[in-house]
Design a protein around this motif. Structure first.
Motif, short mmCIF file in Angstrom:
data_model
loop_
_atom_site.label_atom_id
_atom_site.label_comp_id
_atom_site.label_asym_id
_atom_site.label_seq_id
_atom_site.Cartn_x
_atom_site.Cartn_y
_atom_site.Cartn_z
N ASP A 1 0.85 -1.19 0.00
CA ASP A 1 0.00 0.00 0.00
C ASP A 1 0.89 1.24 0.00
O ASP A 1 0.97 1.97 0.99
CB ASP A 1 -0.92 -0.02 1.23
N GLU B 1 1.00 4.27 -1.13
CA GLU B 1 0.52 5.62 -0.82
C GLU B 1 0.39 5.85 0.69
O GLU B 1 0.77 6.89 1.20
CB GLU B 1 -0.83 5.86 -1.50
N ASN B 2 -0.12 4.86 1.40
CA ASN B 2 -0.32 5.00 2.84
C ASN B 2 0.90 4.59 3.66
O ASN B 2 0.98 4.94 4.84
CB ASN B 2 -1.54 4.19 3.29
N GLN B 3 1.82 3.88 3.07
CA GLN B 3 3.00 3.39 3.80
C GLN B 3 4.23 4.29 3.63
O GLN B 3 5.19 4.17 4.38
CB GLN B 3 3.36 1.98 3.32
N ASP C 1 5.25 7.41 4.19
CA ASP C 1 5.83 8.22 5.27
C ASP C 1 6.56 7.35 6.30
O ASP C 1 7.65 7.71 6.75
CB ASP C 1 4.74 9.05 5.97
N THR C 2 5.97 6.23 6.65
CA THR C 2 6.60 5.32 7.62
C THR C 2 7.91 4.77 7.07
O THR C 2 8.92 4.73 7.77
CB THR C 2 5.64 4.15 7.96
#
Length: 131
Positions: free
Chosen positions: A85, A87-89, A91-92
């Protein structure tokens, strides 16, 4: 022609996982090290449930494999990562990446979005030059 040499991290439990699935943690060919995809697996091979911890553990597993060949993160020249994923991962992953590769020159990096990683959400494979 260079002979291939299999490289494995020191942890014997991880050796069993590689043997069970029929691949090497890394292959040394000449002064290059080709590291298989490393995931955020616990000692028993199960995924680390927290995503940030899974990414950190994948880098820890990578570090152990590099060390077995006498390499460090500074010897990496090419990185490929796989994300379930992106797009959602992102930054982490970037937070962990910035801790590992904190100063230039940075290695080449290709990130690929995938829909399956055998129960994991992040995988990293690299090519390093052996000092």
């Amino acid at each position: 022609m260079h002979q291939r040499e299999a490289i494995f991290p020191e942890n014997p439990k991880r050796h069993a996982l590689y043997e069970m699935h029929g691949y090497s943690a890394a292959i040394r060919s000449g002064d290059l090290l080709f590291v298989s995809g490393q995931v955020g697996s616990r000692e028993d091979g199960s995924p680390e449930p927290d995503f940030a911890s899974q990414v950190e553990r994948a880098f820890d597993n990578l570090k152990a494999t590099l060390a077995a060949a006498g390499c460090t993160f500074d010897d990496i020249v090419d990185v490929t990562t796989f994300h379930t994923d992106p797009e959602n991962q992102f930054d982490t992953i970037m937070k962990v990446k910035q801790n590992v590769f904190s100063a230039p020159p940075y290695p080449n990096w290709t990130a690929i979005g995938v829909n399956w990683l055998a129960g994991f959400d992040f995988e990293i494979k690299v090519i390093a030059r052996i000092p």
